[in-house]
Every structure is written in structure tokens, then in C-alpha cells.
Motif scaffolding. Structure first.
Motif, short mmCIF file in Angstrom:
data_model
loop_
_atom_site.label_atom_id
_atom_site.label_comp_id
_atom_site.label_asym_id
_atom_site.label_seq_id
_atom_site.Cartn_x
_atom_site.Cartn_y
_atom_site.Cartn_z
N GLY A 27 0.82 -1.22 0.00
CA GLY A 27 0.00 0.00 0.00
C GLY A 27 0.85 1.26 0.00
O GLY A 27 0.52 2.24 -0.68
N LEU A 28 1.96 1.25 0.74
CA LEU A 28 2.87 2.39 0.73
C LEU A 28 3.42 2.63 -0.67
O LEU A 28 3.49 3.77 -1.15
CB LEU A 28 4.02 2.15 1.71
N VAL A 29 3.83 1.56 -1.34
CA VAL A 29 4.41 1.69 -2.68
C VAL A 29 3.36 2.18 -3.67
O VAL A 29 3.64 3.05 -4.52
CB VAL A 29 5.02 0.35 -3.14
N LEU A 30 2.14 1.65 -3.57
CA LEU A 30 1.07 2.10 -4.48
C LEU A 30 0.78 3.58 -4.30
O LEU A 30 0.63 4.32 -5.29
CB LEU A 30 -0.19 1.28 -4.22
N CYS A 31 0.69 4.04 -3.05
CA CYS A 31 0.44 5.47 -2.83
C CYS A 31 1.57 6.32 -3.38
O CYS A 31 1.33 7.38 -3.95
CB CYS A 31 0.26 5.73 -1.33
N TYR A 32 2.80 5.86 -3.20
CA TYR A 32 3.95 6.62 -3.67
C TYR A 32 3.93 6.79 -5.18
O TYR A 32 4.23 7.88 -5.70
CB TYR A 32 5.23 5.91 -3.23
N HIS A 33 3.56 5.75 -5.90
CA HIS A 33 3.58 5.82 -7.36
C HIS A 33 2.29 6.37 -7.95
O HIS A 33 2.32 7.14 -8.91
CB HIS A 33 3.86 4.44 -7.95
N LEU A 34 1.14 5.99 -7.38
CA LEU A 34 -0.13 6.40 -7.97
C LEU A 34 -0.62 7.74 -7.44
O LEU A 34 -1.23 8.52 -8.18
CB LEU A 34 -1.20 5.33 -7.72
N PHE A 35 -0.37 8.02 -6.17
CA PHE A 35 -0.83 9.26 -5.54
C PHE A 35 0.33 9.89 -4.78
O PHE A 35 0.30 9.98 -3.53
CB PHE A 35 -2.01 8.97 -4.61
N PRO A 36 1.37 10.33 -5.47
CA PRO A 36 2.61 10.76 -4.80
C PRO A 36 2.45 11.85 -3.76
O PRO A 36 3.18 11.84 -2.76
CB PRO A 36 3.50 11.21 -5.97
N PRO A 37 1.55 12.83 -3.90
CA PRO A 37 1.47 13.84 -2.83
C PRO A 37 1.03 13.28 -1.49
O PRO A 37 1.33 13.87 -0.45
CB PRO A 37 0.43 14.84 -3.37
N LEU A 38 0.31 12.15 -1.49
CA LEU A 38 -0.20 11.61 -0.23
C LEU A 38 0.91 11.05 0.64
O LEU A 38 0.94 11.28 1.85
CB LEU A 38 -1.24 10.51 -0.52
N LEU A 39 1.83 10.29 0.05
CA LEU A 39 2.91 9.66 0.80
C LEU A 39 4.21 9.81 0.02
O LEU A 39 4.63 8.89 -0.69
CB LEU A 39 2.61 8.18 1.06
N PRO A 40 4.88 10.93 0.14
CA PRO A 40 6.11 11.13 -0.62
C PRO A 40 7.22 10.15 -0.26
O PRO A 40 8.14 9.94 -1.04
CB PRO A 40 6.51 12.57 -0.27
N GLY A 41 7.14 9.56 0.93
CA GLY A 41 8.14 8.57 1.32
C GLY A 41 7.64 7.14 1.24
O GLY A 41 8.21 6.23 1.86
N GLY A 42 6.61 6.90 0.45
CA GLY A 42 6.04 5.57 0.34
C GLY A 42 6.97 4.53 -0.27
O GLY A 42 6.72 3.33 -0.16
N PHE A 43 8.06 5.00 -0.90
CA PHE A 43 9.04 4.05 -1.44
C PHE A 43 9.64 3.17 -0.35
O PHE A 43 10.22 2.12 -0.64
CB PHE A 43 10.16 4.81 -2.16
N LEU A 44 9.50 3.54 0.92
CA LEU A 44 10.02 2.73 2.02
C LEU A 44 9.29 1.40 2.16
O LEU A 44 9.76 0.51 2.87
CB LEU A 44 9.91 3.51 3.33
N GLY A 45 8.14 1.25 1.50
CA GLY A 45 7.46 -0.04 1.53
C GLY A 45 8.33 -1.16 1.02
O GLY A 45 8.23 -2.31 1.49
N VAL A 46 9.20 -0.87 0.05
CA VAL A 46 10.10 -1.90 -0.46
C VAL A 46 11.04 -2.38 0.63
O VAL A 46 11.36 -3.57 0.73
CB VAL A 46 10.90 -1.35 -1.66
N ASP A 47 11.49 -1.48 1.50
CA ASP A 47 12.40 -1.87 2.57
C ASP A 47 11.70 -2.73 3.62
O ASP A 47 12.34 -3.58 4.24
CB ASP A 47 13.01 -0.62 3.20
N VAL A 48 10.40 -2.52 3.81
CA VAL A 48 9.64 -3.41 4.68
C VAL A 48 9.61 -4.81 4.06
O VAL A 48 9.77 -5.82 4.77
CB VAL A 48 8.22 -2.87 4.89
N PHE A 49 9.41 -4.89 2.76
CA PHE A 49 9.46 -6.19 2.08
C PHE A 49 10.82 -6.85 2.27
O PHE A 49 10.91 -8.07 2.48
CB PHE A 49 9.18 -6.01 0.58
N PHE A 50 11.88 -6.08 2.17
CA PHE A 50 13.22 -6.64 2.32
C PHE A 50 13.39 -7.29 3.69
O PHE A 50 13.92 -8.40 3.82
CB PHE A 50 14.28 -5.55 2.13
N VAL A 51 12.96 -6.61 4.74
CA VAL A 51 13.09 -7.16 6.09
C VAL A 51 12.28 -8.44 6.23
O VAL A 51 12.77 -9.45 6.77
CB VAL A 51 12.65 -6.11 7.13
#
Length: 645
Positions: A27-51
Motif C-alpha cells: 500500500g505504501l508503494v502504491l500510494c507513492y507511485h499512484l498518488f505521490p502527494p499523499l505519501l512522498p516517502g512511500g518508497f520505504l514499503g520496499v524496505d519493509v518487504f526486504f526485512v
């Protein structure tokens, strides 16, 4: 208080809470790419996946060794292939076929992108090609495959490392090497950022962005207890501690997702590291046996999304670009919701009819089940016909897309056009200087040099307000202008030269205002500044007022035209506001409204919506012309300070 009940941990225990956490991460990644103003740091969702991946895969490997006394590498990699390859192959095939009718920049380098994704080296392919992950204007169709590449590279190495670590008896001794490697990767990200390395190189690098996987693996090594008993019904205090830890970790992740700027030094020097620590805390809390917070996080809606999160992640980026290309700017408001709906539908179908059958039966058996017509139920027959139709249509379309893909993007073509014009101008200038003789100056240079336009404190005084008398309000021609800019000015160079013959232009790709200030200072010290300075920078990063002060001081009494920026990048509004405010506060400084002039004009910009086509170059030159006219308005009234002809 009753004592907690304990018994040996079941050998096939399922970790609670991870599906819900996967849903939050995607959900963080989707917001970052589809609705960037909502969560400008949503790219951190990938790091949650990594952990999560590092923790889960290491736990499974240790459990396999505990049960059988060995780790079967072939079986492990085969399971990984069954899990990942069917969905990946379907996304690559269908997305490439859908991009064919859209065409244009979507197909640039598509063959190389597919090869990088298929061999799990996408991250290094994008680094080698100079891609920019944080630029939404560079439409690599399979850009999101970079994280899958890092994970797969990790999966190749991890079981080999675990085979060595299981020879160590204690859990801390197994975890220390993994933790040390993870901390080294995190430190490398920090050091590369401080050294000014390209943000995409830091973000995509397997060496600098593997610490989430490694630290998740280290935590699994610490927590794995093959012979110990686990608390299946923890008491209230343990439940509260686990819930508090999970909520605290989620709160930190939410705060970072809402505030962290993409590609910023802060993100690389502490943001990703803090997000990884928060994700470790959440994973630890929700996976404790019997933890209430884990069961809560696995609520049915979150679990449904989490189970399909892999497909959602694969589909969302190519479908977003395809929808944007197909709908165009007039229907831009529809792109994100349509891409989201298409993503969820495609991921659900892929999970039900492709991923799960292959995961359960294997690829060959699944294919045999589809082609055995006599054994088909009506539903299986429908699935077989549907998949056959998709492959029959998509496969040849994908081949055509790869074969006919353009060699470079429209933005690259626009920049190359400007670069060619710049090289031609330099060659003509050198030839002219050769004919004039060494040391001679052209008529234009003799009329506009440093001598006639003294810097502050020399000659006629220190600023526009202190110019002597009222100079004639002359309209400058090209010989009066010197321009310093980035790739947008470079792409506009032919039109600027046509509008202002003899203009001196110094423009280059990826140049920021700080570099521009250094160039202007150098030109001033060499006596190479002309009567009017045009600065077209701001596209490639935030602008500091100190750099504008340096430019203005170097320009002396010369008027300065600041061309504002046009791009779908987070810093652009701040840059343009700063330029406007600076011009309002300083006499002799005006803004050329490039973004206001080009916005909404059809076919004026290349596919990245940044670099001008020839018609856009004319608009760029026109915005500069209007700014020069503004300098002669009663409000400015400085007449450029040019010598009379």
C-alpha cells in the motif's frame, strides 16, 4: 495470575501478521507511485518487504536444516522459481504487448529491460544506463523490477551462507556475520550519500541496499529455537509489549512515509536505516507465537491483499505507465484510479489461475493439466482457453514491440538536437576566431564585455539603482546575451539562437543552480559576461538563495533573467516560488515564465513532459523575450545598462 502454557513449537508453524504487513508495505508503494502527494516517502514499503523476506526465508532454511540435517539447494531454488517466475513472465509478456499500441517512449530499451528482469539484474542494468528512479518522467516500463533483482541475488547467496552458519552452535554466533554484513551495507549507503554519489546508484545498488534483507536474516538466526519451547498463550504483559512494539514500529514507518523526501541525503543517511529498524521491530512483534497483534494484522481484507502483494507490486508500475500513455494529459485525473483497478484485477487473476497452480503442482504438471482436454471441467476449459488466447495474442505483439522499439526517448532526441546545434555553434565560433586572428575581438564582444559593464564597486557603481544617467532602453540582440542552463535550455538552443543570433549559451545535462553559480563566477572573472545574463536552472534539484546571490553578485550591474522550471518533480513548486520571490525583491532580476507558457500546449514537450520539442523551444525563447521586455518596463526601468550603438 495464571502461568503461560508452553509446549514444543510445532514444526510447521505459520508466522502470523506477515500477510497484513505485506498489505501495508505494498500500500505504501502504491500510494507513492499512484498518488505521490499523499505519501512522498512511500518508497520505504520496499524496505519493509526486504526485512520480511530476509526474516522469512532464513527461518525456513533453518527449519529445513533442523528437520532434515541439510539444506537442499536445488529444491530451495526450485521453490523460489515456482513462486516468482510465473507471475513475472506473465507481467513481462502482457505489459510489453499492451505498450505496443501506446508506443513512443514506453518501448525505449524494452528488450534490455526484459532481459534484466528475466535474469534478475535489472538494478545493475538501470545503473549502467543512467536511469533515475526518482524521476517520474523517465518511463522505463519495468523499472520496478530492480527490487526483485536484489531479492533474487540475495536468494542465490543466502542458502550458501546459511550452510556455513549452521556449523556454528550458538544463535548469536550465527547472527553476528549476517548483522555485520547488514550494518556494512547500511554504512555504505550513508558514505556514498555523503560522497555525493548519484542517488539512483545508491538506491539500486545490491551492495548499498541489502541491509534490510541481511538484518532480517540476522533476526531470524537469533530468534530461531529448534529445541526450545515457545509460549503459545503469552500473558497480558507479553501481549501488551508485542502490541506496543508493533504499533511503535508502524508509527515510525507512517511518519517516515509522510515526511521523507525521495532521493534526499536525509533518506540515505538515516531514513532508510530507521525504516529498516522500525520494520524489524514490527516483524519481531507480529510473529511472536500467539501474539494478538499478529492475528489483528492478519484480518481478512489485509490478508487478501498481502497474499497477492507480489502480483500487485509487479503489475502496478507498467499498468500505470500504459494507462498514462493511453489516456494522455486530458484524462490525467483518470490514470491513477484506472491503473489501481487494473492492477488489483490482474494480480487477482494471476494469483488464482497462474501463481497458485504452478506453486502447488509445478510448471510442467500445471501445463499438462491444461492441455489434457478430456479431463477438463467447464471452469478449467475456460481457464485454458483464456490463457492460450493471452499467450497467442501477447507473444507476437511483444516480439514486434522489442524489434521496433526506438533507440532513444523523445527527450533524448530533443537534447541531442540541442547538443548538435551547440557543437555546430562552437565550431563556427572557432572558425570565426581563426579568421579574425589571435587575440582580436568581434564587434559584439567589444560592445558587451566586462569593461563596459563594471561589477559592483567598480566604475559606475554597485547595482542597478546606482547606474549613471538613464541608459537608452535598447532591446538586446544575441551579442548582448549570455545564457547558462541545463538540458531544457540545451534542447531549446536552436530556437534561442534563431531568436537571438550570436547568443552565447553554456548548457549541459543534469546541471543544478549550484554548478551554474560557479560557471557564472568563472565567466565574470574571465571578463566573458555580456550585457544581460539568462539563467535556466532548477529542473534538477532544489535551489538555494545563496546560489542566486552569488549569480547576482557576479553579474554586477547586468540584468538577470531567471527561467523557471517545468517538471513533475517534488522540488519544482518550491524552486519556482523562490525564483519569483527573489525577482520581486531585487531590481534588475526578472523571471521568464517558461512553465506558465508551456503548460497545456499540445506537442510542445517530449514524452517526459520536461524537454521541449521545436515548438516548445520557440515557447522557451518567447518566455525569455517577454522577460527581457519586462526589464524595460517602468517598474524596472533599467534599460539593460547596455552601451549606445
Amino acid at each position: 495470575m495464571p502461568q503461560p502454557q508452553t509446549r514444543p513449537a510445532p514444526r510447521t508453524v505459520r508466522f502470523g501478521g506477515l500477510d497484513g504487513l505485506r498489505a501495508i508495505a505494498v500500500g505504501l508503494v502504491l500510494c507513492y507511485h499512484l498518488f505521490p502527494p499523499l505519501l512522498p516517502g512511500g518508497f520505504l514499503g520496499v524496505d519493509v518487504f526486504f526485512v520480511m523476506s530476509g526474516f522469512l526465508i532464513t527461518s525456513l532454511l533453518l527449519r529445513e536444516y533442523e528437520l532434515g540435517g541439510r539444506i537442499r539447494l536445488g529444491a530451495f531454488w526450485r521453490r523460489r522459481a515456482r513462486r516468482l517466475l510465473p507471475a513475472l513472465g506473465l507481467v513481462l509478456l502482457v505489459s510489453t504487448a499492451l505498450a505496443l499500441p501506446v508506443g513512443g517512449d514506453l518501448l525505449v530499451g524494452i528488450g534490455q529491460q526484459i532481459a534484466g528482469a528475466a535474469f534478475f539484474v535489472s538494478n545493475w542494468v538501470f545503473i549502467a544506463n543512467g536511469a533515475d528512479y526518482f524521476a517520474r518522467d523517465t518511463p522505463e516500463l519495468f523499472r520496478n523490477m530492480w527490487s526483485l533483482a536484489i531479492e533474487e541475488q540475495f536468494y542465490i547467496v543466502l542458502p550458501l551462507v546459511v550452510l556455513l552458519l549452521v556449523r556454528l552452535r550458538s544463535r548469536p554466533s550465527r547472527a553476528i556475520p549476517l548483522a555485520a554484513l547488514g550494518l556494512a551495507s547500511a554504512a555504505l549507503m550513508f558514505e556514498l550519500s555523503r560522497a555525493g554519489v548519484d542517488p539512483t546508484r545508491i538506491y539500486f545498488g545490491s551492495d548499498s541496499h541489502t541491509f534490510g534483507l541481511l538484518l532480517g536474516a540476522a533476526m531470524a538466526a537469533v530468534l530461531h529455537r529448534p529445541e526450545a519451547s515457545e509460549v503459545l498463550n503469552p500473558g497480558p504483559l507479553r501481549q501488551l509489549a508485542a502490541a506496543a512494539a508493533a504499533l511503535a514500529g508502524l508509527a515510525v514507518l507512517g511518519w517516515l512515509a509522510a515526511t521523507l523526501s525521495e532521493g534526499s541525503p536525509a533518506s540515505f543517511q538515516w531514513g532508510f536505516q530507521l525504516a529498516t529498524a522500525a520494520a524489524l521491530l514490527v516483524v519481531w512483534a507480529v510473529t511472536r507465537p500467539g501474539a494478538w497483534i499478529g492475528r489483528a494484522l492478519d484480518a481478512p481484507p489485509l490478508r487478501w491483499v498481502g497474499e497477492r502483494s507480489y502480483g500487485i507490486y509487479l503489475w502496478h508500475w507498467p499498468l500505470l505507465l500504459i494507462c498514462a500513455g493511453a489516456l494522455g494529459p486530458d484524462l490525467e485525473w483518470l490514470v491513477a484510479p484506472l491503473a489501481l483497478a487494473a492492477t488489483v484485477l490482474a494480480a487477482a487473476l494471476s494469483y488464482r489461475f497462474v501463481e497458485q497452480p504452478v506453486r502447488r503442482f509445478g510448471l510442467r504438471r500445471s501445463l499438462r493439466m491444461l492441455v489434457r482436454v478430456g479431463d477438463h471441467t467447464p471452469r478449467r476449459r475456460f481457464v485454458a482457453i483464456g490463457l492460450a488466447a493471452v499467450v497467442a495474442v501477447a507473444a507476437p505483439a511483444a516480439v514486434v514491440a522489442i524489434v521496433t522499439a526506438p533507440q532513444q526517448s523523445s527527450a533524448a532526441e530533443a537534447i541531442a538536437r540541442g547538443q548538435e546545434a551547440l557543437e555546430h555553434s562552437r565550431a563556427a565560433q572557432q572558425a570565426d576566431e581563426g579568421r579574425s586572428g589571435r587575440g582580436e575581438r568581434s564587434e559584439g564582444a567589444s560592445e558587451t564585455g566586462k569593461t563596459e559593464n563594471p561589477a559592483p564597486g567598480k566604475g559606475s557603481g554597485g547595482g542597478a539603482k546606482e547606474q549613471s544617467a538613464e541608459p537608452a532602453p535598447l532591446s538586446p540582440d544575441g551579442r548582448d546575451l549570455v545564457a547558462v542552463g541545463d538540458s531544457v535550455m540545451l534542447a531549446s538552443l536552436p530556437e534561442l539562437e534563431a531568436a537571438y543570433p550570436g547568443i552565447s549559451i553554456d548548457a549541459a545535462v543534469s546541471r543544478g543552480m549550484g554548478t551554474g553559480a560557479e560557471i557564472v563566477t568563472g565567466l565574470s572573472s574571465q571578463g566573458s559576461l555580456r550585457g544581460v545574463l539568462v539563467v535556466g536552472l532548477g529542473t534538477n534539484g532544489p535551489v538555494q538563495a545563496e546560489d542566486l546571490d552569488t549569480i547576482r553578485a557576479s553579474a554586477g550591474t547586468r540584468p538577470v533573467v531567471l527561467v523557471n522550471a517545468h517538471a513533475d518533480r517534488d522540488w519544482i513548486p518550491g524552486v519556482n516560488q523562490l525564483l519569483t520571490d527573489y525577482a520581486a525583491a531585487h531590481r534588475g532580476v526578472v523571471v521568464a515564465d517558461w512553465t506558465g507558457s508551456v503548460t497545456g500546449v499540445p506537442d510542445a514537450l517530449a514524452g517526459d513532459d520536461i524537454h521541449p520539442n521545436p515548438s516548445g523551444g520557440e515557447i522557451y525563447a518567447g518566455s525569455v523575450q517577454r522577460a527581457l521586455e519586462e526589464l524595460q518596463s517602468p517598474g524596472e526601468g533599467i534599460g539593460f545598462g547596455l552601451p549606445r550603438r
